[in-house]
Design a protein around this motif. Sequence first.
Motif, PDB file in Angstrom:
ATOM      1  N   SER A 139      -3.161 -17.935  25.960  1.00 50.90           N
ATOM      2  CA  SER A 139      -2.984 -16.668  26.084  1.00 50.90           C
ATOM      3  C   SER A 139      -3.537 -16.341  27.566  1.00 50.90           C
ATOM      4  O   SER A 139      -2.828 -15.395  28.220  1.00 50.90           O
ATOM      5  N   ARG A 140      -4.576 -17.069  27.904  1.00 47.72           N
ATOM      6  CA  ARG A 140      -5.139 -16.765  29.236  1.00 47.72           C
ATOM      7  C   ARG A 140      -4.319 -17.258  30.550  1.00 47.72           C
ATOM      8  O   ARG A 140      -4.359 -16.650  31.613  1.00 47.72           O
ATOM      9  N   ARG A 141      -3.038 -17.822  30.202  1.00 48.04           N
ATOM     10  CA  ARG A 141      -2.193 -18.452  31.051  1.00 48.04           C
ATOM     11  C   ARG A 141      -1.277 -17.169  31.316  1.00 48.04           C
ATOM     12  O   ARG A 141      -0.316 -17.408  32.089  1.00 48.04           O
ATOM     13  N   LEU A 142      -1.148 -16.078  30.457  1.00 51.79           N
ATOM     14  CA  LEU A 142       0.011 -15.084  30.396  1.00 51.79           C
ATOM     15  C   LEU A 142      -0.635 -13.758  31.145  1.00 51.79           C
ATOM     16  O   LEU A 142      -1.727 -13.211  30.538  1.00 51.79           O
ATOM     17  N   GLU A 143       0.145 -13.555  32.192  1.00 50.12           N
ATOM     18  CA  GLU A 143      -0.201 -12.397  32.982  1.00 50.12           C
ATOM     19  C   GLU A 143       0.836 -11.072  32.543  1.00 50.12           C
ATOM     20  O   GLU A 143       2.052 -11.597  32.926  1.00 50.12           O
ATOM     21  N   LEU A 144       0.622 -10.013  32.293  1.00 48.98           N
ATOM     22  CA  LEU A 144       1.601  -8.974  32.109  1.00 48.98           C
ATOM     23  C   LEU A 144       1.782  -8.272  33.079  1.00 48.98           C
ATOM     24  O   LEU A 144       0.372  -7.535  33.459  1.00 48.98           O
ATOM     25  N   GLY A 169      -5.887 -11.925  24.478  1.00 52.78           N
ATOM     26  CA  GLY A 169      -6.435 -12.807  25.500  1.00 52.78           C
ATOM     27  C   GLY A 169      -5.663 -12.974  26.648  1.00 52.78           C
ATOM     28  O   GLY A 169      -5.662 -13.393  27.748  1.00 52.78           O
ATOM     29  N   VAL A 170      -4.515 -12.002  26.796  1.00 54.84           N
ATOM     30  CA  VAL A 170      -3.688 -11.974  27.996  1.00 54.84           C
ATOM     31  C   VAL A 170      -4.393 -11.174  29.186  1.00 54.84           C
ATOM     32  O   VAL A 170      -5.272 -10.414  28.989  1.00 54.84           O
ATOM     33  N   ARG A 171      -3.926 -11.473  30.223  1.00 58.44           N
ATOM     34  CA  ARG A 171      -4.327 -10.770  31.487  1.00 58.44           C
ATOM     35  C   ARG A 171      -3.208  -9.424  32.078  1.00 58.44           C
ATOM     36  O   ARG A 171      -2.104  -9.623  31.491  1.00 58.44           O
ATOM     37  N   PHE A 172      -3.732  -8.591  32.388  1.00 54.52           N
ATOM     38  CA  PHE A 172      -2.940  -7.341  32.859  1.00 54.52           C
ATOM     39  C   PHE A 172      -3.360  -7.346  34.625  1.00 54.52           C
ATOM     40  O   PHE A 172      -4.165  -7.328  35.060  1.00 54.52           O
ATOM     41  N   SER A 173      -1.997  -7.187  34.849  1.00 53.96           N
ATOM     42  CA  SER A 173      -1.875  -6.821  36.491  1.00 53.96           C
ATOM     43  C   SER A 173      -1.168  -5.350  36.819  1.00 53.96           C
ATOM     44  O   SER A 173      -0.133  -5.326  35.947  1.00 53.96           O
ATOM     45  N   MET A 174      -1.636  -4.574  37.546  1.00 55.78           N
ATOM     46  CA  MET A 174      -0.920  -3.341  37.859  1.00 55.78           C
ATOM     47  C   MET A 174       0.047  -3.735  38.938  1.00 55.78           C
ATOM     48  O   MET A 174      -0.384  -3.606  40.083  1.00 55.78           O
ATOM     49  N   ASP A 175       1.360  -3.443  38.583  1.00 54.71           N
ATOM     50  CA  ASP A 175       2.116  -3.612  39.581  1.00 54.71           C
ATOM     51  C   ASP A 175       2.609  -2.420  40.416  1.00 54.71           C
ATOM     52  O   ASP A 175       2.285  -1.383  39.914  1.00 54.71           O
ATOM     53  N   ASP A 176       3.181  -2.721  41.435  1.00 56.39           N
ATOM     54  CA  ASP A 176       3.487  -1.563  42.623  1.00 56.39           C
ATOM     55  C   ASP A 176       2.541  -0.505  42.687  1.00 56.39           C
ATOM     56  O   ASP A 176       2.683   0.652  42.934  1.00 56.39           O
ATOM     57  N   ASP A 193      -7.011  -6.628  35.315  1.00 61.42           N
ATOM     58  CA  ASP A 193      -7.462  -8.112  36.099  1.00 61.42           C
ATOM     59  C   ASP A 193      -7.039  -8.203  37.641  1.00 61.42           C
ATOM     60  O   ASP A 193      -7.710  -8.890  38.313  1.00 61.42           O
ATOM     61  N   LYS A 194      -6.088  -7.352  37.649  1.00 58.31           N
ATOM     62  CA  LYS A 194      -5.277  -7.489  39.116  1.00 58.31           C
ATOM     63  C   LYS A 194      -4.625  -6.312  39.479  1.00 58.31           C
ATOM     64  O   LYS A 194      -4.250  -5.531  38.591  1.00 58.31           O
ATOM     65  N   ILE A 195      -4.788  -6.135  41.023  1.00 55.17           N
ATOM     66  CA  ILE A 195      -3.948  -4.947  41.452  1.00 55.17           C
ATOM     67  C   ILE A 195      -3.031  -5.718  42.356  1.00 55.17           C
ATOM     68  O   ILE A 195      -3.456  -6.384  43.153  1.00 55.17           O
ATOM     69  N   LYS A 196      -1.645  -5.243  42.138  1.00 55.99           N
ATOM     70  CA  LYS A 196      -0.684  -5.680  43.103  1.00 55.99           C
ATOM     71  C   LYS A 196      -0.160  -4.633  44.037  1.00 55.99           C
ATOM     72  O   LYS A 196       0.544  -3.763  43.444  1.00 55.99           O
ATOM     73  N   LEU A 197      -0.710  -4.794  45.202  1.00 56.77           N
ATOM     74  CA  LEU A 197      -0.367  -3.421  46.154  1.00 56.77           C
ATOM     75  C   LEU A 197       1.191  -3.778  46.634  1.00 56.77           C
ATOM     76  O   LEU A 197       1.765  -4.771  46.562  1.00 56.77           O
ATOM     77  N   ASP A 198       1.909  -2.525  46.406  1.00 57.50           N
ATOM     78  CA  ASP A 198       3.255  -2.377  46.499  1.00 57.50           C
ATOM     79  C   ASP A 198       3.747  -3.013  47.859  1.00 57.50           C
ATOM     80  O   ASP A 198       2.888  -2.743  48.934  1.00 57.50           O
TER      81      ASP A 198
END
Length: 275
Positions: A139-144, A169-176, A193-198
Amino acid sequence: AKAEGGRRVRVFEPDMEERQHQRRWLERELKLAIESGQIALHYQPLFDLTTNAVTGLEALARWHHPERGWISPGEFIPVAEATGLIDALGAYVLRTACTDAMDWPGHPRVAVNISPMQFRSGDLDQLVEQVLRATRLPSRRLELEITESVILSQDRATYDMLTRLRRLGVRFSMDDFGTGYSSLSSLNGFRFDKIKLDQSFVRNLLEKDEAAAIVHVVAELGRTLRITTTAEGVETPEQLARLRASGFSEVQGYLLSRPLPAAAVPRFLLARNDL
Ligand code: C2E
Ligand code: CA
Ligand code: CA
Ligand code: CA
């Protein structure tokens, strides 16, 4: 619509009937495409700015229509969302991405875009759990990748769903990140777990002081909150240098790699000497 009496304004008005027809056609064809496996996934790598390692790859849906050729996700995802086909499409993408990732040398993560609509059905966590079990992907290899609009709905059901997904156990990335109405409040409440800057900020990075200032603030935010910061849409060495100087954690973009066909990913990963 044709203009009358020399008035040309109406010429640019979209023809409602034609658009409705197009939409119904697209809906019908998309349903068939999902059922018959016409949707393929390409994968775009994400690179660690300190080590240059590939930390993960993002799954991006591609549709090749037998008569119309390539149809971009910018066109068919909104149709899928408006018609409810997004649940079938989303399930297909998740299953395919997790299956593909099992064959990747070096075991980088796989990032999957999740539409806000997929939160509506209420069984997204069951789908994710079932796919992880069936593919045996850790699950740690999956990022949503989720856009902030999901968080901003602020309802109990969404929050509970995120919590149940997190327990898997999945990771979360905030898109845009930065494109919504209140990006900061979307970070307040649920831990990403992550911020993805637009990519719009990256595009303006060298021309506009505002974009450069925002890039610095987001990098600092990431350091303070101890979450990964990713910049997408990196196209030039100058942009890359600025992002590195700001202290961004990760980059993604055409400069480093275009999205790759699924079959090319294992060779791409093997050819990199950071494995
Ligand atoms: P996104 O999640 O923000 O994905 C980034 C988009 O930027 C992708 O477009 C990618 O190909 C493109 N891109 C990557 N690097 C560069 C660059 O250096 N310069 C420029 N100009 N563009 C770059 P794409 O593949 O056309 O996807 C568009 C959007 O469609 C995605 O935006 C995402 O919101 C949505 N999408 C794609 N696949 C899926 C999917 O499987 N499920 C869902 N729900 N949405 C998807
Ligand atoms: Ca994305
Ligand atoms: Ca994005
Ligand atoms: Ca986007």
